[in-house]
Design an enzyme around this catalytic site. Structure first.
Site, PDB file in Angstrom:
ATOM      1  N   PRO A   2       0.580  -1.358   0.003  1.00 21.79           N
ATOM      2  CA  PRO A   2       0.152  -0.185   0.190  1.00 21.79           C
ATOM      3  C   PRO A   2       0.716   1.320  -0.010  1.00 21.79           C
ATOM      4  O   PRO A   2       1.681   1.338   0.686  1.00 21.79           O
ATOM      5  CB  PRO A   2      -0.837  -0.213   1.181  1.00 21.79           C
ATOM      6  CG  PRO A   2       0.006  -0.898   2.137  1.00 21.79           C
ATOM      7  CD  PRO A   2       0.844  -1.934   1.287  1.00 21.79           C
ATOM      8  N   GLU A   3       0.524   2.063  -0.686  1.00 20.38           N
ATOM      9  CA  GLU A   3       0.990   3.621  -0.774  1.00 20.38           C
ATOM     10  C   GLU A   3       0.240   4.324   0.037  1.00 20.38           C
ATOM     11  O   GLU A   3      -0.944   3.966   0.879  1.00 20.38           O
ATOM     12  CB  GLU A   3       1.327   3.999  -2.172  1.00 20.38           C
ATOM     13  CG  GLU A   3       2.019   3.079  -2.972  1.00 20.38           C
ATOM     14  CD  GLU A   3       2.093   3.497  -4.517  1.00 20.38           C
ATOM     15  OE1 GLU A   3       2.135   4.672  -4.728  1.00 20.38           O
ATOM     16  OE2 GLU A   3       2.164   2.632  -5.340  1.00 20.38           O
ATOM     17  N   ARG A 112       4.316 -11.776   2.681  1.00 19.38           N
ATOM     18  CA  ARG A 112       5.756 -11.918   2.482  1.00 19.38           C
ATOM     19  C   ARG A 112       6.360 -11.518   3.879  1.00 19.38           C
ATOM     20  O   ARG A 112       7.439 -11.506   3.960  1.00 19.38           O
ATOM     21  CB  ARG A 112       6.262 -10.797   1.489  1.00 19.38           C
ATOM     22  CG  ARG A 112       5.735 -11.399  -0.045  1.00 19.38           C
ATOM     23  CD  ARG A 112       6.303 -10.155  -1.037  1.00 19.38           C
ATOM     24  NE  ARG A 112       7.452  -9.994  -1.111  1.00 19.38           N
ATOM     25  CZ  ARG A 112       8.227  -9.212  -2.194  1.00 19.38           C
ATOM     26  NH1 ARG A 112       7.195  -8.662  -2.814  1.00 19.38           N
ATOM     27  NH2 ARG A 112       9.336  -9.003  -2.259  1.00 19.38           N
ATOM     28  N   ARG A 155      19.180  17.937  -6.646  1.00 19.77           N
ATOM     29  CA  ARG A 155      19.290  16.432  -6.740  1.00 19.77           C
ATOM     30  C   ARG A 155      19.424  16.193  -8.300  1.00 19.77           C
ATOM     31  O   ARG A 155      18.829  16.824  -9.081  1.00 19.77           O
ATOM     32  CB  ARG A 155      17.811  15.892  -6.442  1.00 19.77           C
ATOM     33  CG  ARG A 155      17.531  16.060  -5.018  1.00 19.77           C
ATOM     34  CD  ARG A 155      17.970  15.365  -4.255  1.00 19.77           C
ATOM     35  NE  ARG A 155      18.096  15.910  -2.654  1.00 19.77           N
ATOM     36  CZ  ARG A 155      18.237  15.056  -1.377  1.00 19.77           C
ATOM     37  NH1 ARG A 155      18.542  13.834  -1.647  1.00 19.77           N
ATOM     38  NH2 ARG A 155      18.140  15.731  -0.401  1.00 19.77           N
TER      39      ARG A 155
END
Length: 274
Positions: A2-3, A112, A155
């Site tokens: 899930p995000e 998992r 960045r």
DNA sequence: AATTCAGCCTGTGCGC
DNA sequence: TGCGCACAGGCTGAAT
């Protein structure tokens, strides 16, 4: 798995169920999921505590308890939380079972087993490094266009990698990053500081839009994700590129491509994203 | 300080 | 039915 939109949907579907409820019993079938303190101490400190409020920060869920402790859960790839009635059966991947004073259960299942649980006093949440160092979230007051432009200018990694970095922006994951870059028309491999002001503004709007849409649709269900009531989301029906390899771009008809960027499967339109 | 990447786990789906 | 491989929604810690 899930995000942020999925975790927020879980929070919304659980909050009315668990707030004000006392946890009368906990069964821990896989102690290594408990990262702090020991599973035994975790069990003792939670038992007979009442959930005061359920909050979220990025992809972390925070259950504030009435003894000043906070139960922090990160679902990682395949963690799931279900609020169920007594007698509900559960599968072999259900590793923690919280029982409430009304007999209902909160099940933590995880195929998992990469998920993590913590129990800490509020003043010691700093022990969870990923939580304290999290960057501003999309849709928040702290996530401004100026912040994004300034951050990107420093960045030189691929923009995909930057957007996935929770220290820089909190809550985005692989699906919503691919979707935001598609909407903004930006190649996932573009060096972050190469984006001009217009591109940064498109990206800013796209990031906020995909997160807002994801929440509005109750999250994206590909396989494992379900909300706190076990229901699927529907944002998978609104995706532009994620999981659509070789399917036509909704905008130009070009086949969606897939390649690895920043160590993650990445979906994009080679014609629309420059 | 920034960036990359192996490692953590177990499952599903595909080609053969 | 089986085998091997690619892939999976995330993060940490070590190396560069």
């Amino acid at each position: 798995m899930p995000e942020m939109p999925e975790v927020e949907t879980i929070r919304r579907t659980l909050t009315g169920k668990v707030e004000g409820r006392k946890i009368t019993r906990i069964e821990i079938g896989l102690p290594r999921l408990v990262k702090w303190p020991t599973a035994h101490e975790f069990q003792a400190l939670i038992t007979d505590r009442t959930v005061v409020t359920l909050q979220r920060r990025g992809k972390y869920l925070l259950f504030y308890l009435d003894n000043d402790y906070v139960l922090v859960i990160h679902l990682r790839m395949t963690g799931r939380l279900y609020y169920v009635n007594p007698g509900t059966t559960y599968d072999r991947f259900t590793h923690l079972i919280f029982t409430f004073d009304n007999g209902d259960l909160l099940l933590y299942a995880d195929t998992r087993t990469l998920g993590t649980l913590y129990l800490l006093p509020q003043a010691e949440l700093w022990r969870i490094s990923g939580l304290v160092s999290m960057g501003p979230e999309p849709l928040s007051a702290e996530f401004t266009l100026d912040y994004l432009i300034n951050m990107l200018s420093k960045r030189k990694a691929a923009i995909k990698s930057i957007l996935l970095n929770q220290h820089l922006i909190g809550g985005l994951g692989n699906i919503y990053v691919d979707e935001a870059l598609a909407i903004a028309g930006i190649d996932p491999e573009r060096v972050a500081n190469s984006l001009n002001a217009t591109e940064a503004q498109y990206l800013y709007q796209a990031v906020n839009q995909v997160i807002a849409d994801g929440i509005a649709h109750g999250g994206t269900t590909f396989r494992d994700y379900r909300d706190g009531a076990g229901q699927s989301g529907s944002h998978q029906y609104h995706l532009n590129v994620y999981g659509r390899t070789n399917e036509p771009c909704h905008r130009c008809g070009t086949a969606i491509s897939r390649k690895e960027v920043a160590g993650r499967g990445t979906h994009y339109c080679p014609n629309c994203q420059k």
